[in-house]
Design an enzyme around this catalytic site. Structure first.
Site, PDB file in Angstrom:
ATOM      1  N   CYS A 194       2.338  21.328   4.065  1.00 50.67           N
ATOM      2  CA  CYS A 194       3.404  22.185   4.612  1.00 50.67           C
ATOM      3  C   CYS A 194       4.334  22.511   3.444  1.00 50.67           C
ATOM      4  O   CYS A 194       3.950  22.355   2.280  1.00 50.67           O
ATOM      5  CB  CYS A 194       4.099  21.542   5.810  1.00 50.67           C
ATOM      6  SG  CYS A 194       5.111  20.103   5.460  1.00 50.67           S
ATOM      7  N   GLY A 195       5.539  22.978   3.712  1.00 52.23           N
ATOM      8  CA  GLY A 195       6.413  23.397   2.618  1.00 52.23           C
ATOM      9  C   GLY A 195       6.833  22.235   1.740  1.00 52.23           C
ATOM     10  O   GLY A 195       6.646  22.249   0.519  1.00 52.23           O
ATOM     11  N   GLY A 218       6.055  18.899   2.727  1.00 54.50           N
ATOM     12  CA  GLY A 218       5.197  17.744   3.050  1.00 54.50           C
ATOM     13  C   GLY A 218       5.838  16.844   4.090  1.00 54.50           C
ATOM     14  O   GLY A 218       5.157  16.048   4.738  1.00 54.50           O
ATOM     15  N   GLY A 265       7.598  17.367   7.112  1.00 53.55           N
ATOM     16  CA  GLY A 265       7.332  17.569   8.542  1.00 53.55           C
ATOM     17  C   GLY A 265       5.907  17.191   8.908  1.00 53.55           C
ATOM     18  O   GLY A 265       5.667  16.491   9.903  1.00 53.55           O
ATOM     19  N   HIS A 311      -4.555   0.125  -1.259  1.00 54.14           N
ATOM     20  CA  HIS A 311      -3.765  -0.945  -0.634  1.00 54.14           C
ATOM     21  C   HIS A 311      -3.457  -0.678   0.842  1.00 54.14           C
ATOM     22  O   HIS A 311      -3.341  -1.612   1.616  1.00 54.14           O
ATOM     23  CB  HIS A 311      -2.417  -1.108  -1.350  1.00 54.14           C
ATOM     24  CG  HIS A 311      -2.528  -1.673  -2.732  1.00 54.14           C
ATOM     25  ND1 HIS A 311      -1.450  -2.181  -3.421  1.00 54.14           N
ATOM     26  CD2 HIS A 311      -3.593  -1.792  -3.557  1.00 54.14           C
ATOM     27  CE1 HIS A 311      -1.848  -2.596  -4.616  1.00 54.14           C
ATOM     28  NE2 HIS A 311      -3.140  -2.356  -4.733  1.00 54.14           N
ATOM     29  N   ARG A 326      -4.737  -9.684   1.636  1.00 51.25           N
ATOM     30  CA  ARG A 326      -3.331  -9.396   1.926  1.00 51.25           C
ATOM     31  C   ARG A 326      -3.130  -7.968   2.430  1.00 51.25           C
ATOM     32  O   ARG A 326      -2.265  -7.712   3.264  1.00 51.25           O
ATOM     33  CB  ARG A 326      -2.433  -9.700   0.736  1.00 51.25           C
ATOM     34  CG  ARG A 326      -2.677  -8.889  -0.507  1.00 51.25           C
ATOM     35  CD  ARG A 326      -1.764  -9.436  -1.611  1.00 51.25           C
ATOM     36  NE  ARG A 326      -1.840  -8.680  -2.855  1.00 51.25           N
ATOM     37  CZ  ARG A 326      -2.781  -8.870  -3.774  1.00 51.25           C
ATOM     38  NH1 ARG A 326      -3.757  -9.743  -3.580  1.00 51.25           N
ATOM     39  NH2 ARG A 326      -2.763  -8.162  -4.893  1.00 51.25           N
ATOM     40  N   ARG A 369      -1.594  -6.847   6.137  1.00 46.83           N
ATOM     41  CA  ARG A 369      -0.496  -5.873   6.288  1.00 46.83           C
ATOM     42  C   ARG A 369      -0.912  -4.730   7.208  1.00 46.83           C
ATOM     43  O   ARG A 369      -0.106  -4.245   8.024  1.00 46.83           O
ATOM     44  CB  ARG A 369      -0.083  -5.338   4.916  1.00 46.83           C
ATOM     45  CG  ARG A 369       0.594  -6.409   4.079  1.00 46.83           C
ATOM     46  CD  ARG A 369       0.712  -6.014   2.632  1.00 46.83           C
ATOM     47  NE  ARG A 369       1.162  -7.151   1.823  1.00 46.83           N
ATOM     48  CZ  ARG A 369       0.946  -7.263   0.519  1.00 46.83           C
ATOM     49  NH1 ARG A 369       0.279  -6.327  -0.136  1.00 46.83           N
ATOM     50  NH2 ARG A 369       1.392  -8.320  -0.125  1.00 46.83           N
TER      51      ARG A 369
END
Ligand code: RB5
Length: 150
Positions: free
Chosen positions: A65-66, A68, A70, A98, A133, A137
């Site tokens: 998008c313009g 990023g 939204g 990760h 790990r 997460r």
């Protein structure tokens, strides 16, 4: 792999060169629009890419998008979507390795075509590390998505 890609009017100009980059990198782009530079709504395109991943039609996604912002917010509302704006190559591979990022978000009004192309290549080459790990997460992230805690 198949890569779903979509952009609103703010990202429209960047989409075609990035479709070419996806192809040149040996992947199969799935172009989900927009197909003109007319004003449009970024959630429509975040949704199209997110649904392609959810339905198994693509393994990775790219939304533009313009800024990023939204598109990133919208994509992250979708179950199983882990989207991030990456305007540098380190985040583009580390986010996959990760965090199992599956949607790359770019701001067509922020970043130039050459850097965007490099970022897309790095994103597509990266693989999740499956480190203990990182898995732990990700489990927590999945719980947050379900409105649960630990
Ligand atoms: C469209 O003008 C613009 O608001 C949109 O592309 C995006 O930048 C939103 O975050």
């Amino acid at each position: 792999m198949r890569v779903a890609i979509a952009a609103d009017h703010g990202g429209y100009l960047l989409k075609a060169p990035l479709v070419a980059v996806v192809k040149e990198a040996g992947h199969e782009p799935l172009d989900l629009g927009a197909h003109s530079a007319e004003r449009s709504d970024y959630p429509d395109f975040a949704r199209a890419v997110g649904e392609a991943l959810q339905q198994g039609l693509a393994e990775r996604g790219i939304v533009i998008c313009g800024s990023g912002v939204g598109a990133c917010i919208a994509a992250n509302k979708m179950r199983g979507i882990r989207a991030a704006i990456c305007h540098d190559t380190y985040s583009a591979h580390q986010g996959v390795e990760h965090d199992d990022m599956n949607v790359l978000v770019l701001g067509g009004r922020v970043i130039g075509a050459e850097l965007a192309a490099e970022i897309v290549r790095v994103f597509l080459n990266a693989r999740f590390s499956y480190g203990e790990r990182y898995m732990a997460r990700l489990k927590k992230v999945a719980l947050l998505e379900q409105g649960l805690t630990w």
